[in-house]
Design an enzyme around this catalytic site. Structure first.
Site, PDB file in Angstrom:
ATOM      1  N   GLY A  62      -2.297  -9.952   3.636  1.00  0.00           N
ATOM      2  CA  GLY A  62      -2.478 -10.947   2.567  1.00  0.00           C
ATOM      3  C   GLY A  62      -2.644 -12.241   3.381  1.00  0.00           C
ATOM      4  O   GLY A  62      -2.784 -13.220   2.555  1.00  0.00           O
TER       5      GLY A  62
ATOM      6  N   ASN B 247      -4.587  -0.765  -2.529  1.00  0.00           N
ATOM      7  CA  ASN B 247      -3.557  -0.943  -2.891  1.00  0.00           C
ATOM      8  C   ASN B 247      -3.398  -2.188  -3.781  1.00  0.00           C
ATOM      9  O   ASN B 247      -3.652  -3.244  -3.377  1.00  0.00           O
ATOM     10  CB  ASN B 247      -2.316  -1.096  -1.731  1.00  0.00           C
ATOM     11  CG  ASN B 247      -1.151  -1.602  -2.213  1.00  0.00           C
ATOM     12  OD1 ASN B 247      -0.556  -1.401  -3.558  1.00  0.00           O
ATOM     13  ND2 ASN B 247      -0.209  -2.255  -1.406  1.00  0.00           N
TER      14      ASN B 247
ATOM     15  N   GLU C 146       6.372  -5.129   1.442  1.00  0.00           N
ATOM     16  CA  GLU C 146       6.912  -6.216   0.410  1.00  0.00           C
ATOM     17  C   GLU C 146       8.123  -5.534  -0.459  1.00  0.00           C
ATOM     18  O   GLU C 146       8.830  -6.012  -0.837  1.00  0.00           O
ATOM     19  CB  GLU C 146       5.681  -6.149  -0.794  1.00  0.00           C
ATOM     20  CG  GLU C 146       4.784  -7.139  -0.117  1.00  0.00           C
ATOM     21  CD  GLU C 146       3.133  -7.041  -0.513  1.00  0.00           C
ATOM     22  OE1 GLU C 146       3.067  -6.235  -1.708  1.00  0.00           O
ATOM     23  OE2 GLU C 146       2.292  -7.500  -0.113  1.00  0.00           O
TER      24      GLU C 146
ATOM     25  N   SER D 284      -5.256  -7.247   5.714  1.00  0.00           N
ATOM     26  CA  SER D 284      -6.509  -8.178   5.822  1.00  0.00           C
ATOM     27  C   SER D 284      -7.683  -7.287   6.184  1.00  0.00           C
ATOM     28  O   SER D 284      -8.739  -7.815   6.922  1.00  0.00           O
ATOM     29  CB  SER D 284      -6.103  -9.592   6.538  1.00  0.00           C
ATOM     30  OG  SER D 284      -5.256 -10.156   5.902  1.00  0.00           O
TER      31      SER D 284
ATOM     32  N   LYS E 224      -1.301  -3.520  -5.667  1.00  0.00           N
ATOM     33  CA  LYS E 224      -0.109  -4.213  -5.985  1.00  0.00           C
ATOM     34  C   LYS E 224       0.308  -4.452  -7.536  1.00  0.00           C
ATOM     35  O   LYS E 224      -0.294  -3.613  -8.149  1.00  0.00           O
ATOM     36  CB  LYS E 224      -0.262  -5.475  -5.016  1.00  0.00           C
ATOM     37  CG  LYS E 224      -0.711  -5.150  -3.420  1.00  0.00           C
ATOM     38  CD  LYS E 224      -0.561  -6.298  -2.656  1.00  0.00           C
ATOM     39  CE  LYS E 224      -0.862  -5.913  -1.231  1.00  0.00           C
ATOM     40  NZ  LYS E 224      -0.519  -6.636  -0.204  1.00  0.00           N
TER      41      LYS E 224
ATOM     42  N   GLU F 182       0.983  -1.424   9.408  1.00  0.00           N
ATOM     43  CA  GLU F 182       0.740  -2.816   8.681  1.00  0.00           C
ATOM     44  C   GLU F 182       1.525  -3.971   9.354  1.00  0.00           C
ATOM     45  O   GLU F 182       2.642  -3.980   8.976  1.00  0.00           O
ATOM     46  CB  GLU F 182       1.127  -2.750   7.141  1.00  0.00           C
ATOM     47  CG  GLU F 182       0.124  -1.613   6.539  1.00  0.00           C
ATOM     48  CD  GLU F 182       0.130  -2.243   5.112  1.00  0.00           C
ATOM     49  OE1 GLU F 182      -1.228  -2.356   4.575  1.00  0.00           O
ATOM     50  OE2 GLU F 182       1.011  -2.315   4.451  1.00  0.00           O
TER      51      GLU F 182
ATOM     52  N   HIS G  88       6.549   0.199   1.711  1.00  0.00           N
ATOM     53  CA  HIS G  88       5.637  -0.919   2.023  1.00  0.00           C
ATOM     54  C   HIS G  88       6.447  -2.182   2.401  1.00  0.00           C
ATOM     55  O   HIS G  88       7.332  -2.350   1.794  1.00  0.00           O
ATOM     56  CB  HIS G  88       4.920  -1.333   0.629  1.00  0.00           C
ATOM     57  CG  HIS G  88       3.658  -2.210   0.793  1.00  0.00           C
ATOM     58  ND1 HIS G  88       3.967  -3.645   1.067  1.00  0.00           N
ATOM     59  CD2 HIS G  88       2.323  -2.334   1.100  1.00  0.00           C
ATOM     60  CE1 HIS G  88       2.713  -4.291   1.086  1.00  0.00           C
ATOM     61  NE2 HIS G  88       1.535  -3.463   1.282  1.00  0.00           N
TER      62      HIS G  88
HETATM   63  P1  PGA Z   1      -3.994  -6.896   2.427  1.00  0.00           P
HETATM   64  O1  PGA Z   1      -2.972  -5.940   1.859  1.00  0.00           O
HETATM   65  O2  PGA Z   1      -5.411  -5.959   2.736  1.00  0.00           O
HETATM   66  O3  PGA Z   1      -4.305  -7.829   1.197  1.00  0.00           O
HETATM   67  O4  PGA Z   1      -3.584  -7.674   3.782  1.00  0.00           O
HETATM   68  C1  PGA Z   1      -2.730  -4.568   2.511  1.00  0.00           C
HETATM   69  C2  PGA Z   1      -1.366  -4.151   2.078  1.00  0.00           C
HETATM   70  O5  PGA Z   1      -0.380  -4.812   1.675  1.00  0.00           O
HETATM   71  O6  PGA Z   1      -1.224  -2.699   1.907  1.00  0.00           O
END
Ligand code: PGA
Length: 256
Positions: free
Chosen positions: A177, A13, A101, A217, A15, A171, A99
């Site tokens: 993140g 992803n 976000e 992560s 982003k 998640e 997601h």
């Molecule tokens: P990350 O993000 O691996 O940077 O924690 C995962 C995601 O948001 O899908």
């Protein structure tokens, strides 16, 4: 992972990162590194404006390209939005839905997520549905209730024959993140709960065919232990998907 019944999926992803030129360069670097991934499906979910470059750069490879969002209507007065049929015509195969976000910054509710899941399936896209609890919900001991509710609402109205086209990504929001990863036990517990929820809704055969990913992560160090668990069928990779060596190492771990 349980390859007998379902696909192993490693989904990057990106982003809101990479311009089309940068996207092309990153895919060119990644392509030879992950071309031998026999046992796992690799998907790159890139920004809308990078789709064309990413699709071109992955032509004649097994790497699939996905979008990070879509609207639930096929067309209409929704300035700034992109619909499922638009993505399908380009050659996009997967789309992230819900997601955290998007839920947090763009007010996406469980009901909107459900509409998007149905719209994606209707036009032939495979939705990767994200669910997960906040740190506060984990501390309050309501992770199971929260995740079960998200899964149940997201899948409302999905026809049983379509359920195998849906991918679920667990998640935990506190792990996205942040560098904090759920322990393999925590991740497996919730992924198992998600499969049990799907079993309750659609029956055992459907439940065992759904790929359930962990995201938050994930990196080359923690991927092998997370991916060794029976109910974790892959990963949704944010930060590490922008680093070709890290992403390759995760794909390799999924390909064991
Ligand atoms: P990350 O993000 O691996 O940077 O924690 C995962 C995601 O948001 O899908």
């Amino acid at each position: 992972m349980n390859r007998r019944y379902r696909k192993t999926v490693i989904a990057g992803n990106w982003k809101m990162n990479k311009t089309p030129k940068e996207a092309r360069a990153l895919v060119d670097t990644l392509r030879p590194l992950i071309s031998k991934a026999k046992w796992c499906t690799t998907v790159l979910r890139v920004p809308f404006v990078d789709l064309s470059a990413a699709l071109k750069a992955t032509r004649a490879t097994k790497i699939a390209i996905g979008a990070q969002n879509m609207h639930y209507e096929n067309s209409g007065p929704y300035t700034g939005e992109v619909s499922g049929p638009m993505l399908v015509e380009m050659g996009v195969k997967y789309v992230i839905v819900g997601h955290s976000e998007r839920r947090q910054y763009f007010a996406e509710t469980d009901e909107i997520v459900n509409k998007k899941v149905l719209a994606a399936l209707e036009c032939g896209l495979r939705p990767i549905v994200c669910v997960g609890e906040t740190l506060q919900e984990r501390e309050q001991g309501v992770t199971a209730e929260q995740v079960t509710k998200q899964v149940k609402i997201a899948l409302q109205g999905v026809q049983p024959e379509n359920i195998r086209k849906v991918v679920i990504a667990y998640e935990p929001i506190w792990a996205i993140g942040t560098g904090k990863t759920a322990t393999p036990e925590q991740a497996n517990e919730v992924c198992t709960l998600i499969r049990d929820t799907i079993r309750g809704l659609f029956g055992a055969r459907c439940a065992r065919s759904v790929s359930i990913l962990y995201g938050g992560s994930m990196n080359p160090e923690n991927a092998p232990s997370l991916l060794s668990l029976l109910n974790i069928d892959g990963g949704l990779i944010g930060g590490a998907s922008l680093n070709p060596d890290d992403f390759k190492a995760i794909v390799d771990a999924a390909n064991q």
